[in-house]
Design an enzyme around this catalytic site. Structure first.
Site, PDB file in Angstrom:
ATOM      1  CD  GLU A  73       0.272 -11.630 -45.738  1.00 21.80           C
ATOM      2  OE1 GLU A  73       0.826 -10.727 -45.088  1.00 21.80           O
ATOM      3  OE2 GLU A  73      -0.859 -11.490 -46.268  1.00 21.80           O
ATOM      4  CB  CYS A 104       1.326  -6.051 -42.680  1.00 20.58           C
ATOM      5  SG  CYS A 104      -0.433  -6.289 -42.338  1.00 20.58           S
ATOM      6  CD  GLU A 106       0.059  -1.842 -43.626  1.00 20.67           C
ATOM      7  OE1 GLU A 106      -0.048  -2.994 -43.139  1.00 20.67           O
ATOM      8  OE2 GLU A 106       0.542  -0.884 -43.026  1.00 20.67           O
ATOM      9  CE  LYS A 140     -15.646  -4.664 -39.855  1.00 16.85           C
ATOM     10  NZ  LYS A 140     -15.105  -5.729 -38.951  1.00 16.85           N
TER      11      LYS A 140
END
Length: 532
Positions: free
Chosen positions: A401, A303, A269, A196
């Site tokens: 973040e 990331c 991750e 997905k």
């Protein structure tokens, strides 16, 4: 696979789209979605312009169940396919990805809004990963002799079997790398994949899958479903033999919990608040160039990009001046060529997050040295590369973040303080250290709590070292991609031990007590002669 015929975009090439992205081409990709013929549709938009890009069929939980049923049948035959044939498929894929480079770049830019140079790195990544696993999987997965229970008398072998059907959930920020690199390893290990991708960048993922079939992958071994996590997440988890997820830490925690309940493995991750340390002996010009490369690729939507820079007090002014000057020279814009340095954010949600973080910091006293504002004159989702100083713990940007083109610069007095500040976060994905002394840089890097740390580089050195593991510590995730770890995680280890003669039980005529004494003596002798 079953699929819907989607109507894609306007009847002519959409505003700002390159000629290669014709409606028939995009529609052909849409037919690769595992969905019912009467499926609902979702419309994606191009970040550069906000114009409609594609209408894609939306999968249901029943479509996911059907995809897994087809995948399980296909996986049994694929697992029985000789490793040499799997290798040939991956090497053909390598060549096709490079040959269709411009098509991939057009798709990534149209869906994600990144620059062409940033998109090109994804093409390079998939080429490198395909070649690596094609040529090294046999070494990682082949039968291995292990030390037996009794020297010379026990023949022990470690075997590796595929998990079965792997669920891969991939994000929008690196739509080719994250869609294909994890899948490549899973396929090479003999698994099937039901994936997905994020809907915003589903066309790129579909392109990657379509090309793998062209390379020779048997039908149904890799399947794609489209829809929200809320709708499809349960079916994807309930049917998976393993979960591979790249995305937010909050979602990763839920996936880890659900995988634990099902007793299946998961590799995650997740987020990062990655630090860069500029030591007092750094080459300031190179460090400033490195900071630009660390903070602003893909408009900071990466990331492993840097959001915190710690600079030695003695070189702080020189570094900041150089960093700011380079940042202000960056060319921002939308172009399907290599003429711009920074592209667009991908979604309105991301623009709102970036804006909120910067506005909150400024309202609480932070100073903007570069950038600090949206650029609607360039397109609906552009935001300038931004450098902040004076950031304090009460500001959102300090430890949350941002995932955008925003970096905060801090000063430190000594190396111990720099390392302490770099590690003062729950995240631990990537780091960067700059020094003219390579040994010193590596020594500091080893103290940074992160899965990958680069010396005199932003992130590409570690990411591109595909024979080494890549992943996060702490809130940045579980498991690793790349290297042996990146393919072994998709397998079940099995030990086959053949005892050639009698083992730990006494032979006829020897009492258990005598046998115990003999074995005790043998163990002492083995230890004395250095036996392992």
């Amino acid at each position: 696979m079953t699929s819907a015929t989607a109507s894609v975009g306007p009847t002519t090439t959409g505003p700002g789209l390159p000629p290669s992205l014709t409606p028939p081409f995009l529609q052909r990709l849409a037919t690769r979605v595992s969905a019912a013929p009467n499926a609902a549709r979702v419309t994606t938009t191009a970040p550069y312009t906000g114009a409609p890009l594609a209408d894609l069929p939306v999968s249901t939980p029943d479509d996911v169940e059907a995809a897994f049923a087809r995948a399980r049948t296909a996986q049994r035959a694929w697992a029985a396919t000789p490793m040499a044939e799997r290798k040939r498929v991956l090497l053909r894929y390598h060549d096709l990805v490079l040959a269709r480079r411009d098509q991939a770049l057009d798709l990534m830019q149209a869906e994600n809004g990144k620059t062409r140079r940033d998109a090109f790195l994804e093409v390079v990544d998939i080429g490198v990963v395909s070649r690596y696993y094609a040529r090294n999987a046999a070494k990682h997965l082949g039968p291995k002799r292990r030390r037996g229970a009794i020297p010379l008398l026990t023949h022990t072998t470690e075997l590796r079997h595929p998990k079965g059907v792997v669920t891969v959930i991939s994000p929008w920020n690196y739509p080719l790398s994250m869609a294909a690199s994890d899948t490549i390893a899973a396929l090479m290990a003999g698994n099937a994949v039901v994936q997905k991708p994020d809907t915003q960048t589903a066309l790129t993922a579909l392109w990657a899958m379509d090309l793998m079939y062209e390379a020779g992958l048997p039908e149904d071994v890799w399947q794609m479903v489209i829809g929200s996590g809320a709708s499809l997440g349960g079916a994807l988890m309930d049917n998976a033999d393993y979960m591979m997820f790249t995305g937010s830490t909050a979602t990763g925690r839920r996936i880890a919990s659900d995988a634990g309940e099902r007793l299946i493995g998961a590799s995650l991750e997740l987020g990062g608040k990655n630090p860069m340390i500029v030591l007092d002996d750094a080459d300031i010009g190179k460090a400033a160039d490195g900071a630009v490369a660390a903070c602003f690729p893909s408009a900071g939507q990466l990331c492993v990009s840097v959001e915190r820079v710690y600079v030695a007090e003695s070189v702080r002014d020189e570094f900041v001046a150089a960093f700011v000057a380079r940042t202000k020279k960056l060319e921002i814009g939308a172009a399907y060529d290599y003429s711009v340095d920074v592209g667009s954010l991908t979604t309105l949600s991301q623009l709102k997050t970036v804006t909120a973080h910067v506005d909150d910091a400024v309202a609480k006293g932070a100073t903007v040295l570069a950038g600090g504002r949206a650029r609607p004159d360039l397109g609906p989702l552009f935001y300038e590369p931004t450098i902040l100083t004076g950031v304090t713990p009460d500001m959102i940007v300090y430890d949350h973040e941002t995932f955008g083109p925003v970096v905060s610069v801090y000063t430190y007095r000594d190396v111990d303080e720099a390392v302490s500040l770099a590690n003062a976060t729950s995240y631990g994905l990537n780091g960067s250290v700059w020094s003219r002394d390579g040994a010193r840089g590596r020594a500091v890097a080893a103290r940074v709590r992160a899965g990958t740390v680069n010396v005199n580089d932003a992130f590409a050195a570690a990411w591109g070292s595909v024979d080494a593991p890549m992943g996060g510590m702490g809130d940045s995730g579980l498991g690793r991609r790349h290297g042996a770890d990146g393919i072994l995680k998709y397998t079940e280890p099995q030990t086959v031990a053949h005892q050639r003669v009698r083992g730990f039980y006494p032979p006829s005529g020897i009492s258990p007590e005598t046998w115990a004494t003999l074995l005790t003596g043998a163990l002492r002798i083995l230890k004395a002669i250095g036996g392992r």
